[in-house]
Design an enzyme around this catalytic site. Structure first.
Site, PDB file in Angstrom:
ATOM      1  N   GLU A  61       8.822  12.336   5.032  1.00 57.02           N
ATOM      2  CA  GLU A  61      10.165  11.829   4.683  1.00 57.02           C
ATOM      3  C   GLU A  61      10.915  12.749   3.722  1.00 57.02           C
ATOM      4  O   GLU A  61      12.090  13.022   3.934  1.00 57.02           O
ATOM      5  CB  GLU A  61      10.027  10.443   4.040  1.00 57.02           C
ATOM      6  N   ARG A  64      15.627   6.156   8.759  1.00 57.16           N
ATOM      7  CA  ARG A  64      15.545   7.168   7.690  1.00 57.16           C
ATOM      8  C   ARG A  64      16.168   8.500   8.155  1.00 57.16           C
ATOM      9  O   ARG A  64      15.642   9.580   7.885  1.00 57.16           O
ATOM     10  CB  ARG A  64      14.087   7.415   7.274  1.00 57.16           C
ATOM     11  N   SER A  89       7.955   6.315  -0.063  1.00 58.51           N
ATOM     12  CA  SER A  89       7.144   6.543   1.146  1.00 58.51           C
ATOM     13  C   SER A  89       7.167   8.037   1.473  1.00 58.51           C
ATOM     14  O   SER A  89       8.238   8.625   1.567  1.00 58.51           O
ATOM     15  CB  SER A  89       7.727   5.791   2.337  1.00 58.51           C
TER      16      SER A  89
HETATM   17  N1  EPU Z   1      -0.821  -1.165   4.598  1.00 63.34           N
HETATM   18  C1  EPU Z   1      -2.181  -0.976   4.496  1.00 63.34           C
HETATM   19  N2  EPU Z   1      -2.652  -0.064   3.576  1.00 63.34           N
HETATM   20  C2  EPU Z   1      -1.835   0.635   2.783  1.00 63.34           C
HETATM   21  C3  EPU Z   1      -0.449   0.464   2.881  1.00 63.34           C
HETATM   22  C4  EPU Z   1       0.050  -0.443   3.809  1.00 63.34           C
HETATM   23  O1  EPU Z   1      -2.952  -1.599   5.209  1.00 63.34           O
HETATM   24  O2  EPU Z   1      -2.332   1.430   1.975  1.00 63.34           O
HETATM   25  C5  EPU Z   1      -0.286  -2.148   5.525  1.00 63.34           C
HETATM   26  C6  EPU Z   1       0.280  -3.357   4.763  1.00 63.34           C
HETATM   27  O3  EPU Z   1      -0.699  -4.303   4.482  1.00 63.34           O
HETATM   28  C7  EPU Z   1       1.307  -3.891   5.716  1.00 63.34           C
HETATM   29  C8  EPU Z   1       1.786  -2.644   6.452  1.00 63.34           C
HETATM   30  O4  EPU Z   1       0.830  -1.625   6.221  1.00 63.34           O
HETATM   31  O5  EPU Z   1       0.727  -4.765   6.656  1.00 63.34           O
HETATM   32  C9  EPU Z   1       3.168  -2.198   6.029  1.00 63.34           C
HETATM   33  O6  EPU Z   1       3.205  -1.991   4.610  1.00 63.34           O
HETATM   34  P1  EPU Z   1       4.499  -2.373   3.731  1.00 63.34           P
HETATM   35  O7  EPU Z   1       4.913  -3.765   4.009  1.00 63.34           O
HETATM   36  O8  EPU Z   1       4.190  -1.992   2.324  1.00 63.34           O
HETATM   37  O9  EPU Z   1       5.677  -1.493   4.287  1.00 63.34           O
HETATM   38  P2  EPU Z   1       5.710   0.025   4.794  1.00 63.34           P
HETATM   39  O10 EPU Z   1       5.935   0.008   6.276  1.00 63.34           O
HETATM   40  O11 EPU Z   1       4.544   0.761   4.287  1.00 63.34           O
HETATM   41  C10 EPU Z   1       8.315   0.299   4.646  1.00 63.34           C
HETATM   42  C11 EPU Z   1       9.259   1.309   4.080  1.00 63.34           C
HETATM   43  C12 EPU Z   1       9.433   1.109   2.580  1.00 63.34           C
HETATM   44  C13 EPU Z   1       9.968  -0.298   2.357  1.00 63.34           C
HETATM   45  C14 EPU Z   1       8.993  -1.307   2.977  1.00 63.34           C
HETATM   46  C15 EPU Z   1       9.523  -2.720   2.919  1.00 63.34           C
HETATM   47  C16 EPU Z   1       9.076   3.301   5.479  1.00 63.34           C
HETATM   48  C17 EPU Z   1       8.556   4.689   5.604  1.00 63.34           C
HETATM   49  N3  EPU Z   1       8.770   2.655   4.347  1.00 63.34           N
HETATM   50  O12 EPU Z   1       7.042   0.560   4.068  1.00 63.34           O
HETATM   51  O13 EPU Z   1      10.404   2.039   2.120  1.00 63.34           O
HETATM   52  O14 EPU Z   1      10.141  -0.565   0.974  1.00 63.34           O
HETATM   53  O15 EPU Z   1       8.775  -1.003   4.368  1.00 63.34           O
HETATM   54  O16 EPU Z   1      10.601  -2.863   3.792  1.00 63.34           O
HETATM   55  O17 EPU Z   1       9.742   2.807   6.384  1.00 63.34           O
HETATM   56  C18 EPU Z   1      10.628   4.251   1.244  1.00 63.34           C
HETATM   57  O18 EPU Z   1      11.163   4.563   2.299  1.00 63.34           O
HETATM   58  O19 EPU Z   1      10.488   5.081   0.304  1.00 63.34           O
HETATM   59  C19 EPU Z   1      10.101   2.898   1.084  1.00 63.34           C
HETATM   60  C20 EPU Z   1       9.375   2.545   0.013  1.00 63.34           C
END
Ligand code: EPU
Length: 346
Positions: free
Chosen positions: A342, A164, A242
């Site tokens: 972000e 990012r 995010s």
């Molecule tokens: N989780 C929780 N509670 C929550 C949210 C998440 O326990 O309230 C856990 C989920 O269960 C999962 C882990 O955290 O095990 C990761 O969550 P998720 O798969 O939703 O992905 P993320 O790491 O939160 C990142 C990107 C997203 C992208 C997704 C999928 C960043 C900051 N965010 O989110 O990007 O869509 O992976 O690849 O890297 C964005 O940048 O705006 C964005 C949406």
């Protein structure tokens, strides 16, 4: 060139925060941008380049001159032995561009379906989702240097992409923050395409659908379904995706956190360090569903802050930032990690 005064920005930022631009010029071509620089009064003003407004928190009216990028057009411009090179105007909507490439039979961007924002903003953030980042499919971009008036082309190395992150976010050294107006972006889409699977959500969908090897359109549809199920649609609920980056920690730090919180979601990176899921950390601190004024933490994904109201009854940028700082403090107190935000805060 038309200079608009006192322009409402509520519809031009996906948080739908109420604020105004003192002055705004719409940039549909290089000539429009050059006209701004040729006007001695406008050229001397600080400038803010606005794309889709999907990574932005407005904490008041915007004083710098807003350059609203509206350069359009999508085309297949070149073929190399390994890739099709497609070019898009910086003002194109990112998701529409992804859909267009698939309609042309050119896969490669499908994992990044439904990411809000414009094509021109995509390299600034090095957007990414479900195992693909912009830098994996990036060829080059054309931009206008707002200081010198020169048009220049950057390849991936010179964009200095990180998680990012890019050269467009930094103002020291070779940084181009507030200096480059991105006009066109080119992508190298592989002639030999392979699906990028492996992300838990995609894998779950693949098994559920009973598909062995999905095609690009199927992945596109799955990504849209996954995102719609857990991320708020900015057209309905204001948000900026995010709000925090997933932090990276050393293996010692990670072991320390696991010892205290065995369930912490973590992924090992190639360099031996670990990435932690910021959404999980925030959730573990009890923030999911909480609010400050009209700014809230989304119920289905704690990494996303939302505007619970509409218009003048909606969240202010101040409320969003107060909530963000309170989250940072409690994650720091519990895990010893300072989450990095972000979006651009203006
Ligand atoms: N989780 C929780 N509670 C929550 C949210 C998440 O326990 O309230 C856990 C989920 O269960 C999962 C882990 O955290 O095990 C990761 O969550 P998720 O798969 O939703 O992905 P993320 O790491 O939160 C990142 C990107 C997203 C992208 C997704 C999928 C960043 C900051 N965010 O989110 O990007 O869509 O992976 O690849 O890297 C964005 O940048 O705006 C964005 C949406």
């Amino acid at each position: 060139m038309v200079v608009e005064n006192n322009v409402p920005l509520q519809a031009l930022n996906t948080f739908h925060i109420v604020a105004r631009a003192q002055q705004m010029v719409r940039i549909a071509s290089l000539a429009d941008a050059q006209a701004v620089l040729q006007d001695a009064h406008l050229a001397a003003q600080p400038k803010f380049v606005l794309g889709g407004g999907s990574n932005l928190v407005l904490t008041g009216d915007v004083k710098p001159l807003v350059l609203k990028v509206e350069v359009m057009g999508c085309a297949l411009v070149q073929e190399t032995p390994k890739a099709y090179i497609v070019e898009a105007g910086a003002g194109e909507n990112w998701h529409d561009f992804v859909a267009w490439t698939l309609a042309q039979g050119l896969p490669g961007l499908e994992n990044m379906a439904l990411i809000p924002g414009t094509v021109g903003a995509a390299p600034v953030q090095n957007i990414g989702a479900y195992g693909v980042e912009l830098q994996d499919v990036f060829d080059s971009l054309d931009a206008l240097d707002l200081r010198s008036g020169e048009v220049f082309t950057l390849d991936a190395a010179r964009c200095a992409f990180g998680y990012r992150d890019s050269v467009f976010k930094h103002d020291s050294g070779m940084g181009l923050k507030d200096r480059a107006l991105i006009l066109k972006v080119r992508f190298a889409l592989p002639k030999v395409w392979k699906p990028v699977l492996g992300y838990a959500d995609i894998e779950k969908m693949r098994q559920q659908e009973g598909v062995q090897t999905p095609n690009a359109q199927q992945i596109f549809d799955w990504v849209c379904r996954i995102r719609r199920a857990k991320l708020p649609d900015p057209a309905v609920v204001g948000n900026a995706g995010s709000f925090f980056k997933n932090p990276t920690v050393s293996s010692e730090q990670c072991a320390d956190i696991i010892a205290r919180d065995p369930k912490v979601v973590h992924y090992r990176l190639d360099n031996g360090s670990y990435k932690l899921a910021a959404g999980w950390l925030i959730d573990a601190c009890g923030w999911r569903g909480k609010s400050v004024g009209q700014a809230g933490v989304y119920e289905k994904q704690a990494l996303v802050l939302v505007n619970r109201g509409q218009g003048s009854q909606g969240a202010t940028g101040g409320e969003v930032m107060t909530l963000a700082r309170a989250i940072q403090t409690s994650v720091y107190e519990r895990f010893g990690l300072m989450l990095e935000t972000e979006p651009v805060v203006l």
